[in-house]
Design a protein around this motif. Structure first.
Motif, PDB file in Angstrom:
ATOM      1  N   GLU A 223       2.289  14.263 -13.309  1.00 17.39           N
ATOM      2  CA  GLU A 223       1.165  14.870 -14.038  1.00 17.39           C
ATOM      3  C   GLU A 223       1.082  16.367 -13.762  1.00 17.39           C
ATOM      4  O   GLU A 223       0.771  17.164 -14.665  1.00 17.39           O
ATOM      5  CB  GLU A 223      -0.156  14.181 -13.638  1.00 17.39           C
ATOM      6  N   LYS A 224       1.357  16.733 -12.513  1.00 19.05           N
ATOM      7  CA  LYS A 224       1.321  18.152 -12.157  1.00 19.05           C
ATOM      8  C   LYS A 224       2.381  18.922 -12.933  1.00 19.05           C
ATOM      9  O   LYS A 224       2.100  20.004 -13.475  1.00 19.05           O
ATOM     10  CB  LYS A 224       1.564  18.292 -10.646  1.00 19.05           C
ATOM     11  N   LYS A 225       3.589  18.344 -13.011  1.00 17.57           N
ATOM     12  CA  LYS A 225       4.660  19.006 -13.765  1.00 17.57           C
ATOM     13  C   LYS A 225       4.311  19.094 -15.247  1.00 17.57           C
ATOM     14  O   LYS A 225       4.555  20.109 -15.895  1.00 17.57           O
ATOM     15  CB  LYS A 225       5.985  18.259 -13.575  1.00 17.57           C
TER      16      LYS A 225
ATOM     17  N   GLU B 100       3.173   5.780  -2.840  1.00 14.73           N
ATOM     18  CA  GLU B 100       4.340   6.505  -3.341  1.00 14.73           C
ATOM     19  C   GLU B 100       4.302   6.610  -4.866  1.00 14.73           C
ATOM     20  O   GLU B 100       4.604   7.673  -5.432  1.00 14.73           O
ATOM     21  CB  GLU B 100       5.629   5.803  -2.895  1.00 14.73           C
ATOM     22  N   GLN B 101       3.925   5.519  -5.537  1.00 20.58           N
ATOM     23  CA  GLN B 101       3.827   5.553  -6.994  1.00 20.58           C
ATOM     24  C   GLN B 101       2.751   6.532  -7.438  1.00 20.58           C
ATOM     25  O   GLN B 101       2.936   7.280  -8.412  1.00 20.58           O
ATOM     26  CB  GLN B 101       3.527   4.150  -7.545  1.00 20.58           C
ATOM     27  N   ALA B 102       1.616   6.529  -6.703  1.00 23.51           N
ATOM     28  CA  ALA B 102       0.529   7.449  -7.055  1.00 23.51           C
ATOM     29  C   ALA B 102       0.973   8.894  -6.843  1.00 23.51           C
ATOM     30  O   ALA B 102       0.684   9.773  -7.681  1.00 23.51           O
ATOM     31  CB  ALA B 102      -0.713   7.149  -6.211  1.00 23.51           C
ATOM     32  N   GLN B 103       1.695   9.136  -5.728  1.00 22.39           N
ATOM     33  CA  GLN B 103       2.177  10.492  -5.484  1.00 22.39           C
ATOM     34  C   GLN B 103       3.180  10.917  -6.556  1.00 22.39           C
ATOM     35  O   GLN B 103       3.155  12.056  -7.028  1.00 22.39           O
ATOM     36  CB  GLN B 103       2.819  10.585  -4.092  1.00 22.39           C
TER      37      GLN B 103
ATOM     38  N   ALA C 128       0.839  -1.201   0.000  1.00 22.99           N
ATOM     39  CA  ALA C 128       0.000   0.000   0.000  1.00 22.99           C
ATOM     40  C   ALA C 128       0.873   1.250   0.000  1.00 22.99           C
ATOM     41  O   ALA C 128       0.598   2.209  -0.750  1.00 22.99           O
ATOM     42  CB  ALA C 128      -0.929  -0.004   1.218  1.00 22.99           C
ATOM     43  N   ASN C 129       1.928   1.246   0.816  1.00 21.96           N
ATOM     44  CA  ASN C 129       2.844   2.394   0.834  1.00 21.96           C
ATOM     45  C   ASN C 129       3.518   2.572  -0.521  1.00 21.96           C
ATOM     46  O   ASN C 129       3.684   3.700  -1.001  1.00 21.96           O
ATOM     47  CB  ASN C 129       3.900   2.222   1.930  1.00 21.96           C
ATOM     48  N   LYS C 130       3.894   1.458  -1.145  1.00 25.62           N
ATOM     49  CA  LYS C 130       4.532   1.530  -2.467  1.00 25.62           C
ATOM     50  C   LYS C 130       3.557   2.100  -3.494  1.00 25.62           C
ATOM     51  O   LYS C 130       3.919   2.961  -4.300  1.00 25.62           O
ATOM     52  CB  LYS C 130       4.993   0.128  -2.883  1.00 25.62           C
TER      53      LYS C 130
END
Length: 166
Positions: free
Chosen positions: A118-120, A109-112, A104-106
């Motif tokens: 995407e933001k960039k 982190e991948q989603a973030q 879940a943490n991985k």
């Protein structure tokens, strides 16, 4: 009774007594010993049967004690196996929970990272779009006022100053 005394014959009496004694001696010699032997054999057989029954009783008690001991050992082994199974279950659940949390943490982190990427990309696209709009504005302004360069520069600078890129 008088007749009995009158008919009493001492010779016949002694003869019958001798025959009785001979008969008793013959019985002692030929019948008494086999009868006593068979009685002794029967007594020995009964004694052996009682001894065998006592031995069987002791053996049965020993077997029952062994059975109880084996039953207690089997119960203890079953309890140990159940405890081990419970421990393994708890460990497997703990491992699975830890692995799920790590995954879940991985994923987070991948989603973030994907969101940041995407933001960039959106910011780059927005800047590109703003630059294109700026060029279009500049082009329109230039077309409208090609005669006065100073006026054109001040207009472009004021438009770029009004547009915020963030």
């Amino acid at each position: 009774m008088d007749q009995l005394l009158n008919d009493f014959s001492p010779g016949l009496f002694f003869m019958q007594a001798i025959i009785l004694i001979i008969l008793i001696l013959l019985m002692i010699k030929f019948a008494w010993k086999p009868i006593l032997n068979s009685l002794q054999d029967r007594e020995d057989g009964i004694k052996n049967a009682l001894d065998s029954a006592e031995k069987a009783k002791l053996e049965m008690q020993n077997l029952q004690a062994d059975n109880k001991k084996l039953l207690n050992e089997a119960r203890a082994e079953r309890e140990a196996m159940l405890k081990e199974a419970r421990d393994m279950k708890a460990k497997m659940i703990e491992d699975a929970t830890g692995e799920a949390e790590a995954q879940a943490n991985k994923i987070i982190e991948q989603a973030q990272a994907a969101i940041e990427s995407e933001k960039k990309a959106a910011m780059a696209e927005l800047k590109s779009h703003v630059a294109g709009l700026s060029l279009e504005i500049a082009e329109k302004v230039l077309k409208g006022e090609l005669s006065n360069k100073d006026k054109q520069l001040s207009l472009v600078e004021s438009m770029l100053g009004d547009a915020k890129l963030n």
